[in-house]
Design a protein around this motif. Structure first.
Motif, PDB file in Angstrom:
ATOM      1  N   UNK A   1       0.841  -1.191   0.000  1.00 20.88           N
ATOM      2  CA  UNK A   1       0.000   0.000   0.000  1.00 20.88           C
ATOM      3  C   UNK A   1       0.886   1.256   0.000  1.00 20.88           C
ATOM      4  N   UNK A   2       0.775   2.035  -1.084  1.00 25.43           N
ATOM      5  CA  UNK A   2       1.617   3.224  -1.238  1.00 25.43           C
ATOM      6  C   UNK A   2       0.892   4.521  -0.857  1.00 25.43           C
ATOM      7  N   UNK A   3      -0.266   4.417  -0.226  1.00 30.74           N
ATOM      8  CA  UNK A   3      -1.042   5.621   0.092  1.00 30.74           C
ATOM      9  C   UNK A   3      -0.269   6.602   0.965  1.00 30.74           C
ATOM     10  N   UNK A   4       0.528   6.081   1.863  1.00 29.00           N
ATOM     11  CA  UNK A   4       1.266   6.960   2.767  1.00 29.00           C
ATOM     12  C   UNK A   4       2.556   7.479   2.131  1.00 29.00           C
ATOM     13  N   UNK A   5       2.837   7.043   0.903  1.00 30.31           N
ATOM     14  CA  UNK A   5       4.055   7.480   0.214  1.00 30.31           C
ATOM     15  C   UNK A   5       3.744   8.320  -1.014  1.00 30.31           C
ATOM     16  N   UNK A   6       2.569   8.953  -0.980  1.00 31.35           N
ATOM     17  CA  UNK A   6       2.215   9.846  -2.080  1.00 31.35           C
ATOM     18  C   UNK A   6       1.021   9.405  -2.900  1.00 31.35           C
ATOM     19  N   UNK A   7       0.531   8.183  -2.676  1.00 31.03           N
ATOM     20  CA  UNK A   7      -0.645   7.724  -3.410  1.00 31.03           C
ATOM     21  C   UNK A   7      -0.447   6.332  -3.995  1.00 31.03           C
ATOM     22  N   UNK A   8      -1.559   5.652  -4.192  1.00 32.22           N
ATOM     23  CA  UNK A   8      -1.504   4.265  -4.649  1.00 32.22           C
ATOM     24  C   UNK A   8      -1.987   4.096  -6.094  1.00 32.22           C
ATOM     25  N   UNK A   9      -2.244   5.204  -6.783  1.00 28.16           N
ATOM     26  CA  UNK A   9      -2.855   5.132  -8.116  1.00 28.16           C
ATOM     27  C   UNK A   9      -1.957   4.423  -9.130  1.00 28.16           C
ATOM     28  N   UNK A  10      -0.688   4.809  -9.182  1.00 29.22           N
ATOM     29  CA  UNK A  10       0.229   4.180 -10.141  1.00 29.22           C
ATOM     30  C   UNK A  10       0.378   2.697  -9.853  1.00 29.22           C
ATOM     31  N   UNK A  11       0.441   2.358  -8.580  1.00 36.84           N
ATOM     32  CA  UNK A  11       0.532   0.958  -8.182  1.00 36.84           C
ATOM     33  C   UNK A  11      -0.688   0.174  -8.675  1.00 36.84           C
TER      34      UNK A  11
END
Length: 268
Positions: free
Chosen positions: A239-249
């Motif tokens: 989960x990349x939400x806390x690192x700028x967002x999860x959209x690209x992932x």
């Protein structure tokens, strides 16, 4: 691949998106387009390019037209018609560049991707490029300039001269006019250029080779995955939400399900 092999890199050529797009455009649009007595001018996409290129282009085209050909200028996206009007004296402006090139008997093209597009559509052309203070600057960088055999994609790809490159100090009204005359009235020269265009298609390969041969992409699977996880998160992925967002992932996951492989090394 041969170019990169000289430096120790192994690579695979998988296709050219410009060739793919034009191939599809021609299959749909070309049957409905008839050639006309037109000289097409493509002066570039930036205002500075247009200011420096268009006056010479128009002056040369007027000399070659002999009241037999109509001159049409291709306007760039994002630049208002009013910007072009001071340069025009009876010439026409259009925003359908591909259609113009397909209709025209000859084109003068500011060097860039447009030269390749013009060749793939099948219009004979001369390429131009303006360099500020070109006489002294050309002399200053002469060792670099003349160590490069070709400047335009049309000549670089086959590694031979297919079209004339009127670059820097060679970009004069007289030179452009002479090349227009030659293309319009020397039928052998014109036909030879068109025949050489066919070599570009042979080098660039069949349309959609990347998608049809290298990767079997399943669009429906990707869409199905997107609908399933659009409002939730697949716990199998970080989960990349806390690192700028999860959209690209998330998009990467969708493409991967469709058949696109992950680049685990971070190089592609």
């Amino acid at each position: 691949p041969a170019f990169y092999a000289k430096y120790g890199y192994k690579c695979t050529y998988v296709g050219n998106p410009t060739a793919d797009y034009i191939s599809e455009w021609k299959s749909i649009q070309l049957p409905h387009i008839q050639t006309d007595q037109l000289i097409a001018l493509l002066p570039g996409s930036r205002k500075s390019e247009i200011q420096h290129c268009l006056p010479k282009m128009i002056a040369a085209a007027r000399e070659a037209a002999r009241e037999k050909y109509k001159i049409v200028v291709a306007a760039a996206p994002g630049i208002d018609d009013d910007f072009y009007l001071p340069y025009l004296q009876g010439e026409t402006l259009t925003r359908d560049t591909y259609k113009l090139v397909a209709q025209a008997q000859v084109a003068v093209v500011n060097s860039g991707t447009a030269t390749l597009e013009t060749a793939l559509i099948g219009c004979p052309q001369a390429a131009v490029y303006y360099i500020a203070c070109s006489k002294w600057l050309e002399w200053l960088v002469r060792p670099i300039l003349f160590s490069i055999r070709h400047f335009t994609l049309v000549n670089i790809i086959p590694n031979k001269e297919i079209i004339q490159e009127l670059i820097a100090s060679r970009f004069t009204q007289e030179n452009v006019s002479q090349e227009l005359y030659r293309i319009l009235y020397d039928l052998d020269y014109r036909q030879n250029m068109l025949c050489n265009y066919n070599q570009l298609w042979q080098i660039l390969g069949c349309p959609y080779v990347y998608y049809n041969m290298v990767i079997k992409y399943d669009r429906e699977k990707a869409v199905e995955y997107a609908k399933k996880w659009a409002y939730d998160r697949n716990p199998n992925y970080y989960n990349f939400n806390e690192l700028g967002g999860d959209c690209t992932n998330f998009i990467s996951q969708c493409l991967h399900v469709g058949g696109i492989p992950f680049d685990v090394n971070g190089r592609d």
